[in-house]
Design a protein around this motif. Structure first.
Motif, PDB file in Angstrom:
ATOM      1  N   ILE A   1       1.479  -2.805  -9.487  1.00 42.44           N
ATOM      2  CA  ILE A   1       1.171  -1.864 -10.567  1.00 42.44           C
ATOM      3  C   ILE A   1       2.428  -1.536 -11.361  1.00 42.44           C
ATOM      4  O   ILE A   1       2.396  -1.426 -12.592  1.00 42.44           O
ATOM      5  N   GLU A   2       3.554  -1.379 -10.683  1.00 41.86           N
ATOM      6  CA  GLU A   2       4.816  -1.122 -11.378  1.00 41.86           C
ATOM      7  C   GLU A   2       5.145  -2.257 -12.341  1.00 41.86           C
ATOM      8  O   GLU A   2       5.601  -2.016 -13.474  1.00 41.86           O
TER       9      GLU A   2
ATOM     10  N   GLU B   1       1.311   9.506  -6.294  1.00 42.30           N
ATOM     11  CA  GLU B   1       2.545   8.756  -6.087  1.00 42.30           C
ATOM     12  C   GLU B   1       2.747   7.697  -7.175  1.00 42.30           C
ATOM     13  O   GLU B   1       3.858   7.169  -7.332  1.00 42.30           O
ATOM     14  N   LEU B   2       1.708   7.391  -7.920  1.00 41.64           N
ATOM     15  CA  LEU B   2       1.838   6.419  -8.999  1.00 41.64           C
ATOM     16  C   LEU B   2       2.349   7.038 -10.296  1.00 41.64           C
ATOM     17  O   LEU B   2       2.782   6.331 -11.193  1.00 41.64           O
TER      18      LEU B   2
ATOM     19  N   ARG C   1      -4.023   9.086  -7.328  1.00 43.23           N
ATOM     20  CA  ARG C   1      -2.891   8.728  -6.484  1.00 43.23           C
ATOM     21  C   ARG C   1      -1.610   9.240  -7.136  1.00 43.23           C
ATOM     22  O   ARG C   1      -0.956   8.528  -7.904  1.00 43.23           O
TER      23      ARG C   1
ATOM     24  N   THR D   1       3.831  -5.350  -2.495  1.00 45.11           N
ATOM     25  CA  THR D   1       2.852  -4.281  -2.297  1.00 45.11           C
ATOM     26  C   THR D   1       2.001  -4.082  -3.553  1.00 45.11           C
ATOM     27  O   THR D   1       2.357  -4.528  -4.648  1.00 45.11           O
ATOM     28  N   ARG D   2       0.898  -3.357  -3.384  1.00 44.16           N
ATOM     29  CA  ARG D   2       0.046  -3.039  -4.526  1.00 44.16           C
ATOM     30  C   ARG D   2       0.795  -2.157  -5.525  1.00 44.16           C
ATOM     31  O   ARG D   2       0.662  -2.327  -6.742  1.00 44.16           O
ATOM     32  N   GLN D   3       1.600  -1.247  -5.004  1.00 42.43           N
ATOM     33  CA  GLN D   3       2.359  -0.386  -5.902  1.00 42.43           C
ATOM     34  C   GLN D   3       3.374  -1.200  -6.695  1.00 42.43           C
ATOM     35  O   GLN D   3       3.575  -0.961  -7.895  1.00 42.43           O
TER      36      GLN D   3
ATOM     37  N   CYS E   1      -4.576   2.161 -15.345  1.00 46.45           N
ATOM     38  CA  CYS E   1      -3.441   2.645 -14.553  1.00 46.45           C
ATOM     39  C   CYS E   1      -3.351   4.164 -14.597  1.00 46.45           C
ATOM     40  O   CYS E   1      -3.086   4.822 -13.579  1.00 46.45           O
TER      41      CYS E   1
ATOM     42  N   ALA F   1      -3.754   6.903 -11.453  1.00 37.01           N
ATOM     43  CA  ALA F   1      -2.716   7.875 -11.111  1.00 37.01           C
ATOM     44  C   ALA F   1      -3.282   9.274 -10.919  1.00 37.01           C
ATOM     45  O   ALA F   1      -2.666  10.101 -10.238  1.00 37.01           O
TER      46      ALA F   1
END
Length: 207
Positions: free
Chosen positions: A54-55, A127-128, A125, A49-51, A118, A122
């Motif tokens: 990013i993580e 959730e990031l 978003r 996933t995109r998340q 990043c 956030a």
């Protein structure tokens, strides 16, 4: 380092370059494949996933930041009871922080730009935000160091110190400081950064 860990690091490094060059809109799994020189679909296979992508970027940035701090003899984790920091210790701390900042403006410039990308993402978003928590470790370290230096309120001042240093970095990277400060990567740049950090430490500790 395992084969998977090495591959994720490779992909994360490619993602960092993309973020530095084009911001979040440039970050796609397909673009990371191309930037990393791996077969199409590789990034999706490791970071579905995109998340997750990013993580992986954030974790890679945190690992490299810790390595930079260790290379400059700056603490990378709270160490518990430790000797108090006198004036010489504060000078050493200021010099070390200045060297790290100058590195993040030069060799680590892409990483700095990626981190800001990043952080800005956030804000839109929420959730990031939990995956950007590694910055809290720097605050803990700053509080401990200021406590050892005799600061009146190390908890609050530690947070202020991190905010100041981050603002100094941002100003030199994209703000007015790009025009008025010495060029990054020069002795003059490191001396100027050291003076700024040392001034704040003196204000916090009365040293």
């Amino acid at each position: 380092m395992s084969a998977r860990t090495a591959r994720v690091a490779l992909l994360a490094d490619a993602a960092v370059r993309l973020l530095a060059a084009g911001g979040m809109r440039a970050l796609t799994h397909r673009a990371v494949d191309a930037a990393a020189g791996v077969p199409p679909g590789t990034t999706s296979a490791y970071l579905r996933t995109r998340q997750a992508l990013i993580e992986a970027v954030v974790q890679r940035l945190a690992d490299l930041d810790r390595a930079d701090l260790a290379d400059h003899d700056l603490p990378t984790a709270p160490t518990g009871p430790a000797p108090a920091l006198g004036p010489d210790g504060l000078d050493h701390l200021a010099a070390g922080v200045a060297d790290v900042l100058d590195r993040w403006l030069t060799a680590g410039r892409d990483r700095t730009l990626a981190r800001y990308a990043c952080l800005l993402e956030a804000t839109h978003r929420p959730e990031l935000r939990p995956i950007l928590h590694h910055g809290s470790g720097l605050r803990i370290q700053a509080r401990e160091l200021l406590s050892r230096a005799g600061a009146a309120d190390p908890h609050r001042q530690g947070d202020q110190f991190v905010a100041f240093v981050d603002g100094l970095l941002f100003d030199r990277l994209v703000g007015a400081g790009t025009l008025s400060a010495p060029p990054p990567g020069t002795p003059a740049s490191r001396a100027d950064l050291r003076a700024a950090v040392r001034t704040l430490l003196r204000a916090f500790t009365g040293a």
